[in-house]
Scaffold this motif. Structure first.
Motif, PDB file in Angstrom:
ATOM      1  N   LEU A  95     -12.870 -55.804  56.047  1.00  0.00           N
ATOM      2  CA  LEU A  95     -12.569 -55.531  57.447  1.00  0.00           C
ATOM      3  C   LEU A  95     -11.356 -54.612  57.555  1.00  0.00           C
ATOM      4  N   ALA A  96     -10.360 -54.837  56.707  1.00  0.00           N
ATOM      5  CA  ALA A  96      -9.160 -53.983  56.722  1.00  0.00           C
ATOM      6  C   ALA A  96      -9.528 -52.547  56.349  1.00  0.00           C
ATOM      7  N   ALA A  97     -10.405 -52.380  55.368  1.00  0.00           N
ATOM      8  CA  ALA A  97     -10.821 -51.027  54.969  1.00  0.00           C
ATOM      9  C   ALA A  97     -11.602 -50.351  56.090  1.00  0.00           C
ATOM     10  N   ARG A  98     -12.455 -51.115  56.764  1.00  0.00           N
ATOM     11  CA  ARG A  98     -13.217 -50.547  57.883  1.00  0.00           C
ATOM     12  C   ARG A  98     -12.288 -50.156  59.033  1.00  0.00           C
ATOM     13  N   ARG A  99     -11.284 -50.970  59.263  1.00  0.00           N
ATOM     14  CA  ARG A  99     -10.316 -50.623  60.315  1.00  0.00           C
ATOM     15  C   ARG A  99      -9.564 -49.351  59.945  1.00  0.00           C
ATOM     16  N   SER A 100      -9.178 -49.242  58.687  1.00  0.00           N
ATOM     17  CA  SER A 100      -8.481 -48.028  58.232  1.00  0.00           C
ATOM     18  C   SER A 100      -9.372 -46.801  58.402  1.00  0.00           C
ATOM     19  N   GLN A 101     -10.654 -46.945  58.094  1.00  0.00           N
ATOM     20  CA  GLN A 101     -11.589 -45.823  58.263  1.00  0.00           C
ATOM     21  C   GLN A 101     -11.698 -45.427  59.732  1.00  0.00           C
ATOM     22  N   ALA A 102     -11.765 -46.415  60.617  1.00  0.00           N
ATOM     23  CA  ALA A 102     -11.861 -46.118  62.051  1.00  0.00           C
ATOM     24  C   ALA A 102     -10.572 -45.456  62.541  1.00  0.00           C
ATOM     25  N   LEU A 103      -9.436 -45.977  62.123  1.00  0.00           N
ATOM     26  CA  LEU A 103      -8.154 -45.378  62.529  1.00  0.00           C
ATOM     27  C   LEU A 103      -8.021 -43.943  62.022  1.00  0.00           C
ATOM     28  N   ALA A 104      -8.587 -43.674  60.853  1.00  0.00           N
ATOM     29  CA  ALA A 104      -8.496 -42.327  60.270  1.00  0.00           C
ATOM     30  C   ALA A 104      -9.276 -41.293  61.084  1.00  0.00           C
ATOM     31  N   LEU A 105     -10.192 -41.738  61.940  1.00  0.00           N
ATOM     32  CA  LEU A 105     -10.955 -40.817  62.789  1.00  0.00           C
ATOM     33  C   LEU A 105     -10.149 -40.325  63.994  1.00  0.00           C
ATOM     34  N   LEU A 106      -9.114 -41.071  64.364  1.00  0.00           N
ATOM     35  CA  LEU A 106      -8.408 -40.780  65.610  1.00  0.00           C
ATOM     36  C   LEU A 106      -7.627 -39.469  65.631  1.00  0.00           C
TER      37      LEU A 106
END
Length: 173
Positions: free
Chosen positions: A62-73
């Protein structure tokens, strides 16, 4: 050839003088099949006996997925800031260069020849007060973009795996 579950590595006795205590013998054919599967995106894991086997890649945390989503911003924010703005019935450029041109004119206190060029490259008569209003609209839009990014950052921190998998940065519908 040998495989160690503890290290997740292969050991060739002709190269390695020592091997981990849990190393198990595997055939050359199994070694080749494991490497081919790994090249195709599968993971090499060990079974309960320490024998290597292929498995589908584990889902990111979940932390990795959150990091991936944040990296899109950041890319979303940059694209939004450069996308232009509708103001006074026209579309205006908001690229960094266009915004610097507006700043320069405002600092000089004049609109060169009393005209400005819109996003369609049309020459538009514009007063200093109208250029100030355009600048105010650009600043307001920039603030809205930044505020939306902050909201998305907070939303991402509370999303579950399914929501993160479907996440696309943007404005609410």
């Amino acid at each position: 050839m040998f495989y160690s579950a503890a290290t997740g590595g292969f050991y060739d006795p002709s190269i390695h003088e020592s091997m981990p205590a849990d190393a198990v013998a595997i055939s050359a054919a199994d070694h080749a099949a494991l490497l081919a599967g790994n090249s195709a995106g599968l993971q090499i894991v060990s079974d309960e006996n320490g024998q290597p086997m292929l498995a589908p890649p584990s889902a990111p945390s979940l932390a990795a997925r959150r990091s991936q989503a944040l990296a899109l911003l950041p890319a979303w924010e940059a694209a939004e800031r450069a996308a232009g703005i509708e103001h006074a019935g026209r579309r205006w450029l908001t690229t960094p260069e266009a915004l610097q041109d507006i700043r320069d004119a405002l600092l000089a206190g004049l609109v060169p020849d009393g005209v400005w060029v819109d996003a369609a490259r049309e020459v538009v008569p514009l007063s200093l007060a109208e250029l100030q209003a355009l600048w105010a609209a650009c600043v307001t839009r920039g603030a809205a973009i930044y505020q939306r990014r902050l909201v998305m950052e907070v939303e991402i921190e509370t999303m579950d795996a399914e929501q993160l998998a479907a996440f696309v940065p943007g404005w609410p519908a």
